[in-house]
Design an enzyme around this catalytic site. Structure first.
Site, PDB file in Angstrom:
ATOM      1  CG  ASN A  99       6.323  -8.842  -6.776  1.00  0.00           C
ATOM      2  OD1 ASN A  99       7.643  -8.823  -7.172  1.00  0.00           O
ATOM      3  ND2 ASN A  99       5.923  -8.761  -5.550  1.00  0.00           N
ATOM      4  CE1 TYR A 142       4.802  -1.597  -2.330  1.00  0.00           C
ATOM      5  CE2 TYR A 142       4.690   0.920  -2.293  1.00  0.00           C
ATOM      6  CZ  TYR A 142       5.368  -0.263  -2.803  1.00  0.00           C
ATOM      7  OH  TYR A 142       6.776  -0.170  -3.162  1.00  0.00           O
ATOM      8  CG  ASP A 172       1.007  -7.358   0.052  1.00  0.00           C
ATOM      9  OD1 ASP A 172       0.916  -7.418  -1.086  1.00  0.00           O
ATOM     10  OD2 ASP A 172       1.207  -6.416   1.074  1.00  0.00           O
TER      11      ASP A 172
END
Length: 386
Positions: A99, A142, A172
């Protein structure tokens, strides 16, 4: 019998939450997951969590919660010798998950073509903020930033609060689940046709997928309904109550309980939407008459979903979890952590080993790849491994 991913080797070049959660889900189902980290800059999640002692030891709870069942290799990919090690490991791997920013591995000479030349059957999965192509491909992201970019925050807040970020890093985790599912599908496909796969998983896509009906409505146009009064949070005599009276039939039961024949007679979505504001006004008044738990008992008895708004501390101590296989410890004294949100009748997800220290299995992994003791010592002396 073996677990579903027994015999599958995964190279885990991920950090923080989305990627490590993806590989953790593979690990608890039997995959041999090798966590690859830079020796001098390991996964930053290792230093995060509520216990400062764990953080200082690079075993922070944010890392441990999705680090179990993995082995750890400390490897510097910025050095040519480190890249050679990774390519050698790739030859015997089934899956590689990373990632990094789009193009980061390619800039090191580890592009998909190079990895695939080492192993044509490799399933290579990339998890990024926005995907491998497009004007945002190089933008770092994020969970919190993606909550803003995807419109989640404006859907969560209201006129009084303004946009709100949810307290959970759900993008996430949705991205990690999406990637794990894609990898499972690619492995099934490979078992049929013998070919590898390149997977491009974008967290932005995952965020929007979690709002499928809202996304379709925004694209379709039109103002749409303002929502049902029976789907909302209301104050009671001693706390907040979340109502789940979704269908016309459930609304009928709710209003019969409250003794309101007019609202109980509404029998269509259009009627519920047209009367939503008036219904809310009544609910705001009536639900304050009793404590939340009393309402929950009464509503459950008539088949209307409802729940008192609880704290996380209450939720994780609910006796319901005693009947699930959701929480476990990797070893005596290890923290209690989530394993998987599902169970199998047999050979399902389980937690067998604690999250490893940085480079805990470096020697073991390299020896399995064919490196002898002198070669391993030379790599360590050159700070390629730790």
């Amino acid at each position: 019998m073996a677990q579903p991913f027994a015999g599958i080797r995964v190279l885990d070049l991920t950090h923080v939450l989305a990627g490590p959660f993806c590989t953790y889900q593979l690990a608890v189902l039997g995959a041999d997951v090798v966590k690859v980290e830079p020796p001098a800059a390991p996964d930053c999640a290792r230093g995060r969590g509520p216990d400062n002692g764990m953080n200082a030891a690079w075993r922070g709870l944010n890392y441990q919660v999705q680090g179990g069942n993995k082995r750890a290799l400390a490897l510097d990919l910025k050095q040519p010798a480190g890249r050679d090690v990774l390519i050698r490991l790739t030859a015997d791997a089934d899956v590689l998950v990373e990632n990094y920013r789009a193009g980061a591995l390619a800039s090191l000479g580890l592009d998909d073509g190079t990895l695939r030349s080492a192993n044509p059957k490799l399933v290579h999965c990339s998890i990024t903020g926005y995907g491998q192509q497009g004007p945002r491909a190089q933008v770092n992201a994020y969970d919190n930033v993606l909550q803003a970019a995807s419109g989640v925050m404006t859907r969560t807040g209201d006129a009084r609060s303004g946009p709100l970020k949810t307290g959970a890093s759900f993008i996430d985790y949705a991205s990690g689940w999406s990637a794990a599912f894609a990898i499972a599908a690619a492995l099934l496909q490979r078992a049929r046709d013998g070919t590898g796969q390149r997977i491009d998983c974008a967290m932005y896509d995952a965020a929007l997928t979690m709002m499928g009906p809202e996304v379709a409505a925004a694209l379709h146009g039109g103002s749409g309904p303002h929502g049902e009064a029976g789907l909302g949070c209301y104050e009671t005599a001693d706390g907040s109550l979340m109502l789940g009276a979704f269908t016309p039939a459930q609304n009928r039961k709710l209003w019969m309980l409250l003794g309101h024949a007019g609202f109980a007679a509404l029998d269509s979505w259009q009627a519920l939407w047209a009367n939503a504001e008036a219904m809310r006004n009544v609910l705001h008044t009536r639900l304050r008459e009793r404590p939340a738990d009393a309402w929950v008992s009464m509503l459950r008895e008539i088949g209307v979903p409802a729940e008192r708004v609880r704290t996380l501390d209450e939720a994780v101590r609910d006796p319901q979890l005693d009947h699930r296989r959701f929480l476990d410890r990797a070893a005596p004294g290890a923290p209690l952590v989530p394993v998987a949100a599902f169970g199998f009748a047999h050979d399902g997800p389980r937690l067998d080993r604690p999250a490893p220290a940085v480079g805990e299995h470096t020697n073991e992994i390299l020896a399995q790849a064919g490196y002898d003791a002198m070669q391993i010592a030379a790599l360590r002396a050159a700070n390629v491994i730790a």
